[in-house]
Design a protein around this motif. Structure first.
Motif, mmCIF file in Angstrom:
data_model
loop_
_atom_site.group_PDB
_atom_site.id
_atom_site.type_symbol
_atom_site.label_atom_id
_atom_site.label_comp_id
_atom_site.label_asym_id
_atom_site.label_seq_id
_atom_site.Cartn_x
_atom_site.Cartn_y
_atom_site.Cartn_z
ATOM 1 N N ASP A 75 3.601 -42.764 2.060
ATOM 2 C CA ASP A 75 2.198 -42.486 1.772
ATOM 3 C C ASP A 75 1.600 -41.487 2.753
ATOM 4 O O ASP A 75 0.498 -40.991 2.558
ATOM 5 C CB ASP A 75 1.374 -43.781 1.799
ATOM 6 N N ARG A 144 6.453 -36.507 -5.081
ATOM 7 C CA ARG A 144 5.190 -36.789 -4.403
ATOM 8 C C ARG A 144 4.590 -35.488 -3.897
ATOM 9 O O ARG A 144 5.306 -34.600 -3.446
ATOM 10 C CB ARG A 144 5.391 -37.753 -3.226
ATOM 11 N N HIS A 212 -3.721 -40.715 -5.754
ATOM 12 C CA HIS A 212 -3.903 -41.507 -4.540
ATOM 13 C C HIS A 212 -5.206 -41.158 -3.819
ATOM 14 O O HIS A 212 -5.479 -41.689 -2.744
ATOM 15 C CB HIS A 212 -2.724 -41.284 -3.593
ATOM 16 N N ASP A 223 -1.445 -36.596 4.129
ATOM 17 C CA ASP A 223 -1.770 -37.695 3.212
ATOM 18 C C ASP A 223 -1.186 -37.400 1.832
ATOM 19 O O ASP A 223 -1.146 -36.246 1.382
ATOM 20 C CB ASP A 223 -3.290 -37.854 3.066
#
Length: 275
Positions: A75, A144, A212, A223
């Motif tokens: 994350d 991601r 997110h 992030d």
């Protein structure tokens, strides 16, 4: 060594008239939701090892579902580059296009053309003469997307569209998927690179982009912004003119980059005065 095993399969599917039109019928959001439901289930983990082995991907832990594996990653990642460097926000095959003009000229990417207007579905001239980083994520890559700078997300726009593959081989047989597929567009004010547009593009089997972050949220460099489920996908980041200088090897070429790799630098104040 990670392998791109999708190119030959996609070339066959899209070069054939029958299979190409069959994909058009299948690649619809309601149909893809069924595949996603299975990929979210515990049962889908039986496919992980075979999938990973074919693509040269290391399976580092136990996953709860295939999508859990597909969107693997942390994350937060520590991006070590200096503040004025643009580090890659994702893993993928990237090309950089300079001098985008969304009024008169289409930018061509290995057989595909697009303008900022088409990509953003907007009449704005904000990114005229700007620069575009186009990241294509294959099924072997980590799906991601991370923040490459401290930034505030100012707005989000959803643009409905198809879910065809964004793999570079498809551009020879199908219309410009970068501008016709489903897209989620963020505009953001960054600390070091001014205002940017971050375009996340759904692709074959990617009917879900997990967000997110929220609009007006301030996020830090490193992030996670979003993750993609099941299938290839693409990310395009637009910069205004005179903000960033890309690495020479990325201009009009397709180059593999890893998360956090330095792929551009801020243009100095002295250089900006000369533009």
């Amino acid at each position: 060594m990670k392998k791109d095993v999708d190119g030959k399969i996609l070339k066959y599917l899209y070069s054939n008239f029958i299979t190409r039109n069959l994909l058009t019928a299948i690649m619809r959001k309601n149909v893809l939701k069924i595949a996603q439901k299975y990929a979210d289930s515990r049962l889908s983990t039986i496919h992980i090892n075979t999938f990973a082995k074919k693509r040269g991907v290391k399976v580092e832990r136990n996953y709860n579902s295939f999508n859990d594996f597909f969107a693997r990653g942390d994350d937060f990642v520590h991006l070590k580059s200096k503040n004025t460097s643009f580090c890659s926000p994702c893993e993928g095959n990237v090309t950089v296009i300079n001098n985008i003009r969304n009024i008169s000229t289409d930018v061509e990417i290995k057989g595909e053309s697009f303008t900022a207007k088409k990509l953003l579905n907007s009449g704005s001239d904000k990114f005229d003469d700007g620069l575009a980083y186009v990241f294509r994520l294959t099924t072997s890559h980590c799906h991601r997307l991370y923040s490459f700078d401290d930034m505030v997300i100012k707005s989000e726009k959803i643009i409905e569209g198809g879910y065809h593959s964004t793999h570079s081989v498809v551009s020879k047989f199908w219309e410009n998927t970068l501008c016709t597929n489903y897209r989620s567009v963020y505009t953001a004010d960054t600390k070091n690179f001014g205002q940017v547009a971050i375009v996340q593009i759904g692709s074959m089997l990617v009917s879900s982009i997990n967000k997110h972050i929220k609009v007006n949220e301030q996020i830090k460099k490193g992030d996670v912004i979003s993750s993609f489920k099941l299938g290839g996908s693409a990310v395009v980041i637009l910069f205004e003119k005179g903000v960033i200088r890309p690495k020479d090897n990325l201009l009009d070429n397709i180059t593999y980059v890893s998360i956090g790799e330095n792929i551009g630098d801020d243009i100095s104040l002295e250089e900006k005065k000369c533009l």
